[in-house]
Design a protein around this motif. Structure first.
Motif, PDB file in Angstrom:
ATOM      1  N   LYS A   1      40.977  40.932  40.915  1.00 53.67           N
ATOM      2  CA  LYS A   1      40.468  39.552  40.941  1.00 53.67           C
ATOM      3  C   LYS A   1      39.129  39.470  40.212  1.00 53.67           C
ATOM      4  CE  LYS A   1      42.532  37.713  45.201  1.00 53.67           C
ATOM      5  NZ  LYS A   1      42.258  37.282  46.600  1.00 53.67           N
TER       6      LYS A   1
ATOM      7  N   TYR B   1      38.150  39.100  31.563  1.00 50.48           N
ATOM      8  CA  TYR B   1      39.515  38.637  31.291  1.00 50.48           C
ATOM      9  C   TYR B   1      40.085  39.253  30.021  1.00 50.48           C
ATOM     10  CZ  TYR B   1      43.462  35.584  30.311  1.00 50.48           C
ATOM     11  OH  TYR B   1      44.716  35.110  30.043  1.00 50.48           O
TER      12      TYR B   1
ATOM     13  N   LYS C   1      38.237  37.627  36.518  1.00 52.17           N
ATOM     14  CA  LYS C   1      37.179  36.613  36.492  1.00 52.17           C
ATOM     15  C   LYS C   1      36.086  36.962  35.490  1.00 52.17           C
ATOM     16  CE  LYS C   1      33.816  34.289  39.495  1.00 52.17           C
ATOM     17  NZ  LYS C   1      33.276  34.201  40.884  1.00 52.17           N
TER      18      LYS C   1
END
Length: 228
Positions: free
Chosen positions: A84, A91, A88
């Motif tokens: 995650k 990428y 964020k």
């Protein structure tokens, strides 16, 4: 609140754990009772040793499965957290990683880029975790379920050698148990190879039987040494 259904992969893994737990119960307890029987012990002593081994094995297997699956789940949870954060804050790095996974197996750069874009336009976390860490977010094996499966399957498998060695007449006690165990190992070995999607079922089955027979042979010889 609607309860999530277990995925097919999780069900297969649980069934495989049950089969292998039963297989371990068969081999472990067969080894114990054959060893005790070859030492010239009475049927009562053989039964007691087998029951003690079955109880110890059941607890050990259940705790081992719980700890193993819990550790795996903790590692997966941390991987999800890390991914995650990576999606964020980094990428493009994750995009390049997935694209390179495809180009490394011969997919053209253009097609790999397009495929990666389409996949990450959907469930980004699902795709990224699958590609980088190799597990499916929807496959969640329960640590408690695995422990319960082992707690049931191990003693169930242990029943066969226990019953065979105590119910058969003394002259047939050892050979009868060996035959019964060998037949059971053929079944568990074949089922495990099918669930594990192994290519050569015969090889896996024969290997399972050989390991079981070697275990019984070793304990049989040890029992004879103590008898003498």
């Amino acid at each position: 609140m609607k309860k999530k259904k277990m995925s097919l992969a999780s069900k297969i893994n649980l069934i495989r754990a049950i089969v292998m737990g039963a297989n371990d119960g068969i081999v472990s307890i067969a080894g114990i009772v054959i060893g005790v029987a070859s030492a010239g012990s009475s049927a009562q002593a053989i039964l007691i040793s087998g029951i003690a081994g079955a109880l110890a094995g059941t607890i050990s297997m259940a705790v081992g499965e719980y700890v193993s699956v819990s550790t795996q789940r903790d590692a997966e949870k941390q991987a999800i957290i890390d991914e995650k954060d990576a999606l964020k804050n980094h990428y493009q790095r994750e995009f390049n990683f997935i694209k390179n996974e495809y180009t490394s197996v011969g997919v053209s750069d253009e097609l790999a880029t397009k495929a990666t874009q389409e996949m990450l336009n959907g469930n980004q976390l699902y795709v990224a975790v699958r590609e980088r860490y190799g597990f499916d977010l929807n496959d969640k094996t329960s640590a408690v379920g695995a422990a319960i499966a082992s707690m049931i399957s191990f003693p169930t498998g242990a029943l066969l050698p226990l019953l065979a060695v105590t119910l058969l007449p003394a002259p047939l006690r050892i050979i009868g148990t060996v035959i019964a165990v060998a037949v059971a190992l053929v079944i568990t070995g074949y089922v495990a190879s099918v669930l594990g999607k192994e290519e050569n079922h015969l090889k896996s089955t024969v290997r399972n039987v050989i390991v079981g027979l070697l275990t019984m042979l070793v304990t049989y010889v040890v029992g004879l040494l103590f008898d003498h």
